[in-house]
Write an enzyme that holds these catalytic residues in place. Structure first.
Site, PDB file in Angstrom:
ATOM      1  CD  GLU A  28      36.124  27.904  37.600  1.00 54.77           C
ATOM      2  OE1 GLU A  28      36.543  28.738  36.781  1.00 54.77           O
ATOM      3  OE2 GLU A  28      36.875  27.376  38.446  1.00 54.77           O
ATOM      4  CG  ASN A  59      41.751  30.144  40.817  1.00 53.41           C
ATOM      5  OD1 ASN A  59      41.432  31.262  41.255  1.00 53.41           O
ATOM      6  ND2 ASN A  59      41.525  29.039  41.488  1.00 53.41           N
TER       7      ASN A  59
END
Ligand SMILES: NC(=O)c1ccc[n+]([C@@H]2O[C@H](COP(=O)([O-])OP(=O)(O)OC[C@H]3O[C@@H](n4cnc5c(N)ncnc54)[C@H](O)[C@@H]3O)[C@@H](O)[C@H]2O)c1
Length: 282
Positions: A151, A190
């Site tokens: 990411e 997440n």
């Protein structure tokens, strides 16, 4: 050829360095601890040799990849000639800011400074440097030698060119980058994982199903390799609990409040695989 400096040779840094080297990048791996560097080299050798044994990697290529990672305890030696730096030290803001300030003095002026932090947006760290435009988050996943995703998160000051260079660096390392245009707690993965896991705990706390059946439902119905409870045991229930507590205390949002059953496990020291018992026994 790109020269990459990786700062911190723990679980993440060691494999970030090796992943890049497998793809032909010249790497300088730095840690303040000689012992950590020795462990990193040994562990990486083990990983690559297992690939050789399985016939997935040529012995000569494995030796070449191991040879492309040079280790040092000196930050100057690691970053002095680097085109790109990835920091992977402890999750502590002051430590990271101190390292970024030093890197800013040591690294060539056009070198990108990336942080692998899981929770700290680059805007919290970049202010310690005089090159905020060249600072960015690059969030890898454990274990880096296996997990394909990175990411890339841009801060408010990150330049377009830095974003492009971070995306290219990830690709050069054989990894797939995704771009987040805004800093946000938990980034993408997440955040989605936390929401799904939190829902699993809500179902458990409401007595809708057993944790085993919730895991089975998620594994068979959503094709996840592990259900949320098995995954929690694998990562450590203290990690899951603390992540929730952090989200709850920073947002005040009741949706993030840790489940009482999760809290009870953590207070009883049943943290998952590492303690021999969590939701399951090992
Ligand atoms: N473990 C994960 O699953 C995971 C996943 C994604 C991102 N991250 C992030 O990666 C970073 C590192 O995590 P980790 O799990 O590898 O930690 P770790 O504890 O395994 O390793 C940290 C390393 O940093 C070194 N270090 C500390 N201070 C230093 C300094 N001043 N100079 C040089 N080295 C120093 C330590 O000696 C240690 O080897 C953290 O920011 C974490 O949020 C971790």
């Amino acid at each position: 050829m790109t020269t990459l400096a990786v700062v911190g040779a723990g679980s993440m840094g060691a494999q970030i360095a090796q992943q890049a080297a497998v793809h032909g990048v010249k790497v300088r791996l730095q840690d303040q601890s000689e012992e950590q560097l020795r462990k990193a080299v040994e562990s990486n050798r083990g990983h690559l040799m297992r690939r050789v044994e399985k016939g997935k990697l040529d012995q000569h290529d494995a030796e070449a990849a191991l040879g492309r990672v040079r280790t040092t305890t000196e930050l100057g030696e690691a970053a002095g000639g680097a085109d790109f730096v990835i920091e992977a030290v402890f999750e502590n803001l002051e430590v990271k800011r101190t390292i970024f300030a030093e890197l800013d003095r040591i690294a060539p002026p056009q070198t990108v400074l990336a942080s692998n932090s899981s929770t700290m947006g680059i805007s919290q760290i970049a202010g310690a440097t005089s090159r905020a435009g060249l600072c960015v988050n690059m969030h890898f996943f454990y274990p880096v030698l296996v997990m394909d995703l990175v990411e890339i998160v841009r801060g408010p000051s990150t330049s377009d060119e830095t974003v492009e260079r971070a995306m290219s660096m990830a690709r050069e390392m054989g990894r797939t980058p995704v771009l987040l245009n805004k800093e946000i707690d938990g980034f993408i993965v997440n955040r989605i994982l936390h929401s799904a896991t939190q829902e699993a705990y809500r179902l458990l706390d409401a007595g809708v199903a057993s944790f085993e059946d919730i895991d089975t439902a998620v594994e068979k119905g959503l094709n996840w390799p592990m259900g949320p409870f098995r995954l929690g045991d694998f990562s450590g229930l203290d990690v899951t609990y603390n992540a929730r507590l952090h989200m709850y205390s920073t947002t005040g949002d009741e949706r993030f409040k840790p489940s009482p059953q999760l809290e009870a496990k953590v207070k009883a020291g049943k943290l998952g695989r590492k303690t021999g018992e969590g939701w399951y026994r090992y």
